[in-house]
Write a protein that holds these residues in place. Structure first.
Motif, short mmCIF file in Angstrom:
data_model
loop_
_atom_site.label_atom_id
_atom_site.label_comp_id
_atom_site.label_asym_id
_atom_site.label_seq_id
_atom_site.Cartn_x
_atom_site.Cartn_y
_atom_site.Cartn_z
N LYS A 1 -10.73 6.07 2.02
CA LYS A 1 -9.60 5.49 1.28
C LYS A 1 -9.35 4.04 1.69
CE LYS A 1 -5.31 6.96 3.65
NZ LYS A 1 -5.67 6.42 4.94
N GLY A 2 -9.86 3.67 2.85
CA GLY A 2 -9.78 2.28 3.28
C GLY A 2 -10.47 1.31 2.32
N GLN A 3 -11.47 1.80 1.58
CA GLN A 3 -12.14 0.95 0.60
C GLN A 3 -11.17 0.57 -0.53
OE1 GLN A 3 -15.68 -0.09 0.51
NE2 GLN A 3 -15.19 0.25 2.65
N GLU B 1 -7.94 0.60 -0.25
CA GLU B 1 -6.84 -0.18 0.31
C GLU B 1 -7.25 -1.63 0.51
OE1 GLU B 1 -5.49 1.98 3.74
OE2 GLU B 1 -4.48 3.47 2.49
N ALA B 2 -8.45 -1.84 1.05
CA ALA B 2 -8.93 -3.21 1.24
C ALA B 2 -9.00 -3.91 -0.12
CB ALA B 2 -10.31 -3.20 1.90
N ALA B 3 -9.51 -3.21 -1.13
CA ALA B 3 -9.63 -3.81 -2.46
C ALA B 3 -8.26 -4.16 -3.03
CB ALA B 3 -10.36 -2.86 -3.40
N LYS B 4 -7.30 -3.27 -2.81
CA LYS B 4 -5.95 -3.52 -3.34
C LYS B 4 -5.33 -4.75 -2.67
CE LYS B 4 -1.82 -2.19 -5.11
NZ LYS B 4 -0.65 -2.41 -4.31
N VAL B 5 -5.46 -4.81 -1.35
CA VAL B 5 -4.84 -5.92 -0.63
C VAL B 5 -5.53 -7.24 -0.99
CG1 VAL B 5 -4.41 -6.89 1.66
CG2 VAL B 5 -4.02 -4.47 1.25
N LEU B 6 -6.82 -7.20 -1.32
CA LEU B 6 -7.52 -8.42 -1.71
C LEU B 6 -7.18 -8.84 -3.14
CD1 LEU B 6 -11.00 -7.71 -0.12
CD2 LEU B 6 -9.42 -9.51 0.57
N GLY B 7 -6.49 -7.97 -3.86
CA GLY B 7 -6.02 -8.35 -5.19
C GLY B 7 -6.93 -7.93 -6.34
N PHE B 8 -7.96 -7.12 -6.06
CA PHE B 8 -8.81 -6.64 -7.14
C PHE B 8 -8.00 -5.73 -8.06
CE2 PHE B 8 -12.23 -6.99 -3.79
CZ PHE B 8 -12.86 -8.08 -4.36
N THR B 9 -8.28 -5.80 -9.36
CA THR B 9 -7.63 -4.88 -10.29
C THR B 9 -8.23 -3.49 -10.07
OG1 THR B 9 -9.29 -5.27 -11.98
CG2 THR B 9 -7.33 -6.67 -12.05
N TYR C 1 -11.71 -3.29 -11.67
CA TYR C 1 -12.70 -4.04 -10.88
C TYR C 1 -13.07 -3.25 -9.62
CZ TYR C 1 -15.33 -7.95 -9.03
OH TYR C 1 -16.36 -8.71 -8.56
N VAL D 1 -10.77 -12.61 -8.10
CA VAL D 1 -9.31 -12.69 -8.12
C VAL D 1 -8.83 -14.12 -8.31
CG1 VAL D 1 -7.19 -12.16 -6.84
CG2 VAL D 1 -9.17 -10.63 -6.67
N HIS E 1 -21.78 -2.03 0.65
CA HIS E 1 -22.88 -2.33 -0.27
C HIS E 1 -23.01 -3.82 -0.55
CE1 HIS E 1 -19.26 -2.23 -2.60
NE2 HIS E 1 -19.86 -2.59 -3.71
N LEU F 1 -8.91 -16.09 1.01
CA LEU F 1 -7.99 -16.17 -0.12
C LEU F 1 -6.79 -17.06 0.20
CD1 LEU F 1 -8.09 -12.44 -1.28
CD2 LEU F 1 -9.47 -14.36 -2.06
N ASN G 1 -12.84 -1.84 7.17
CA ASN G 1 -12.92 -1.58 5.74
C ASN G 1 -13.71 -2.64 4.98
OD1 ASN G 1 -11.42 0.71 6.13
ND2 ASN G 1 -9.48 -0.23 5.53
N ILE H 1 -16.61 -1.86 -6.53
CA ILE H 1 -16.52 -1.43 -5.12
C ILE H 1 -16.84 0.06 -4.97
CG2 ILE H 1 -15.02 -1.31 -3.09
CD1 ILE H 1 -15.58 -4.20 -4.02
N PHE I 1 -16.89 -3.85 2.68
CA PHE I 1 -17.58 -3.16 1.60
C PHE I 1 -19.06 -3.03 1.99
CE2 PHE I 1 -14.17 -5.69 -0.68
CZ PHE I 1 -13.28 -4.63 -0.70
N LEU J 1 0.83 -1.21 0.00
CA LEU J 1 0.00 0.00 0.00
C LEU J 1 0.86 1.26 0.00
CD1 LEU J 1 -2.76 -1.03 2.57
CD2 LEU J 1 -2.98 -0.85 0.08
N PHE K 1 -7.49 -4.58 8.89
CA PHE K 1 -7.34 -3.17 9.24
C PHE K 1 -7.99 -2.86 10.59
CE2 PHE K 1 -7.50 -3.53 4.65
CZ PHE K 1 -6.55 -2.64 4.19
#
Ligand code: ADP
Ligand code: MG
Lengths: 253, 211
Positions: free
Chosen positions: B110-112, B114-122, B125, A117, A103, A165, A99, B130, A101, A53, A95
């Motif tokens: 911004k946590g949204q 970051e969570a997406a990035k760490v989970l590997g979403f492009t 996507y 993924v 929705h 995962l 964090n 998200i 989602f 990050l 975290f």
């Protein structure tokens, strides 16, 4: 024993201010590392670099034998994107602020990445999600939305989301700091169970007794450096450095 | 009487064309503008900011006149009024939509990401699955207000001679010495906006399942 994470001489600055100064540690497979230290000492930044990050300025990091970045002429040189992606998939992060989602239902919070993924099919992803929710003791919440859950339940969902995962390493950044004492206990129990199952973990926490009890190795960070490190009984029970002693003492009532 | 109604119907069709064409172009274009407004490249950010300030800081009626007459005074070229009208509406509404999108995008934690990035979403996507659904929920009320304003703003197209509903109604009412045509036009705008606000309320309700 296999080295899951090997970090050497990491440094990182934000606008000219060095917040990580030459930090090194290794995390062995199946072990738990606890990281303590005052606010602003660089703990989150370190985890954020390991989870990509944030970018390192200098240092070398290998994860399960793959190199994320290596130090070349005083600078961190990152590997190619697909290698970085492969490394990212080995790592999970929980975290402080969950964090989740908002929705997506609890179930979809946990299946979404498995499907998008890892390309698992729906049935497989849902089966995995349900078994993790069961393990977290909240299988009845699968159809609910994050806002309908308590903080402790939300954090358990976020742990399940990371575990879905099948990461090699799970990192926690103050997972209980947003929770009141009772909910904190719920989460600590979950992490303790994961430790018993030999999940490789690094946990940034202010829960001193917990850290001492579950970890195999402990690090005290202060002002961007590792001020003291060692076996938990030593670090928590008999700290050598004055600042470690003061910090730990500040958590005793 | 049927002649009058036919004329008004034609005017209505023109108003609806302005309405839908403006939305079709400016809803996506506003997104591009919002991106420009939020980019790290300073010169692009500065230009988009200036553009938005001008669009919001001057009357739409003036912008219509400018878009229609400027090419004539600058290059001696004149062109179709309807096209000019659509261009003016699109550049104006893109600016307003851009500001709505920007506030929506900036309200996402911004946590949204970051969570997406760490989970590997492009990145794409993450954006479409998200971020965007959450942004839509946040901006729907503001978007609704803007679309309602657009319905009423279509009446301004008459400034450059486009025969939309209100112009037709005005012409008719001076011909027959009666305000009835204008009143009929008023009913049309009201019905149109009633439908628009119902649609937005339904949308907000549909997305109300989470917080
Ligand atoms: N994105 C950032 N930009 C600038 N400074 C930052 C950023 N992130 C962290 N810092 C600074 O780096 C230092 C270490 O922060 P952090 O890693 O969050 O510490 P900790 O997690 O131990 O509280 C702090 O002084 C903080 O203000
Ligand atoms: Mg922190």
């Amino acid at each position: 024993m296999k080295e899951m994470i090997r970090l050497e001489n990491l440094s990182k600055s934000f606008s000219g201010i060095e917040v990580i100064k030459n930090i090194s540690f290794t995390l062995t497979e199946g072990e738990v590392l606890s990281i303590i230290g005052p606010s602003g000492s660089g703990k989150s930044t370190m985890l954020r670099i390991i989870t990509q990050l944030e970018r390192a300025d200098n240092g070398t990091l290998t994860v399960d034998g793959l190199t994320m970045f290596r130090s070349v002429d005083g600078k961190a040189v990152y590997s190619k994107p697909d290698e970085l992606r492969a490394i990212g998939l080995k790592m999970g992060l929980v975290f402080q602020s969950f964090n989740l989602f908002p929705h997506l239902s609890v179930l979809r919070n946990i299946t979404e990445a498995q499907r998008a993924v890892l390309k698992r099919d729906k049935a497989e992803a849902e089966e995995k999600a349900m078994s993790l929710l069961k393990k977290m003791g909240i299988e009845d919440k699968a159809g609910q939305y994050p806002f309908q859950l308590s903080g402790g339940q939300q954090q358990r969902v976020s742990i399940a989301r990371a575990l879905a995962l099948d990461p090699e390493v799970l990192l926690f950044d103050e997972p209980t700091s947003a929770l009141d004492p009772e909910l904190t206990r719920e989460i600590l129990k979950v992490i303790r169970e994961l430790a018993e199952e030999k999940m490789t973990m690094a946990v940034v926490t202010h829960e001193m007794h917990f850290a001492r009890a579950i970890s195999d190795y402990a690090i005290f960070m202060d002002n961007g450096v590792i001020a003291e490190e060692g076996a938990p009984d030593e670090l928590f029970g008999n700290p050598k450095e004055e600042r470690t002693r003061k910090f730990i003492a500040s958590f005793e009532e | 009487m049927t002649g009058l109604l036919m004329q008004m119907l034609e005017g209505t069709v023109t108003s609806l064309q302005i309405f839908f064409l403006t939305l079709i172009f400016s809803l996506p274009l506003g997104f591009v503008v919002a991106k420009g407004r939020m980019t790290g490249i300073r010169i692009i950010r500065w230009i988009t900011d200036l553009y938005i300030q001008i669009m919001r800081g001057t009357p739409l009626i003036l912008q219509l006149i400018f878009v229609y007459f400027a090419p004539y005074y600058l290059f001696g070229a004149s062109y179709d009024r309807f096209t000019a009208c659509i261009i003016a509406f699109v550049i104006n509404y893109s600016a307003y939509f851009a500001e709505i999108y920007r506030s929506g995008l900036q309200s996402i934690d911004k946590g949204q990401y970051e969570a997406a990035k760490v989970l590997g979403f492009t990145r794409s996507y993450t954006f479409f699955h998200i971020i965007l659904p959450q942004v839509i929920k946040k901006i729907l009320p503001a978007l609704g207000n803007e679309v309602i304003t657009l319905v009423k703003d279509t009446a301004l197209a008459q400034t450059i001679g486009v025969s939309e509903l209100f112009r037709v109604a005005q012409t008719a009412s001076s011909r027959v010495f009666s305000t009835v045509p204008i009143f009929i036009a008023g009913v049309f705008y009201f019905v149109m906006n009633y439908i628009v606000s119902r649609l937005f309320t339904a949308g907000e309700k549909k997305l109300g399942y989470y917080r």
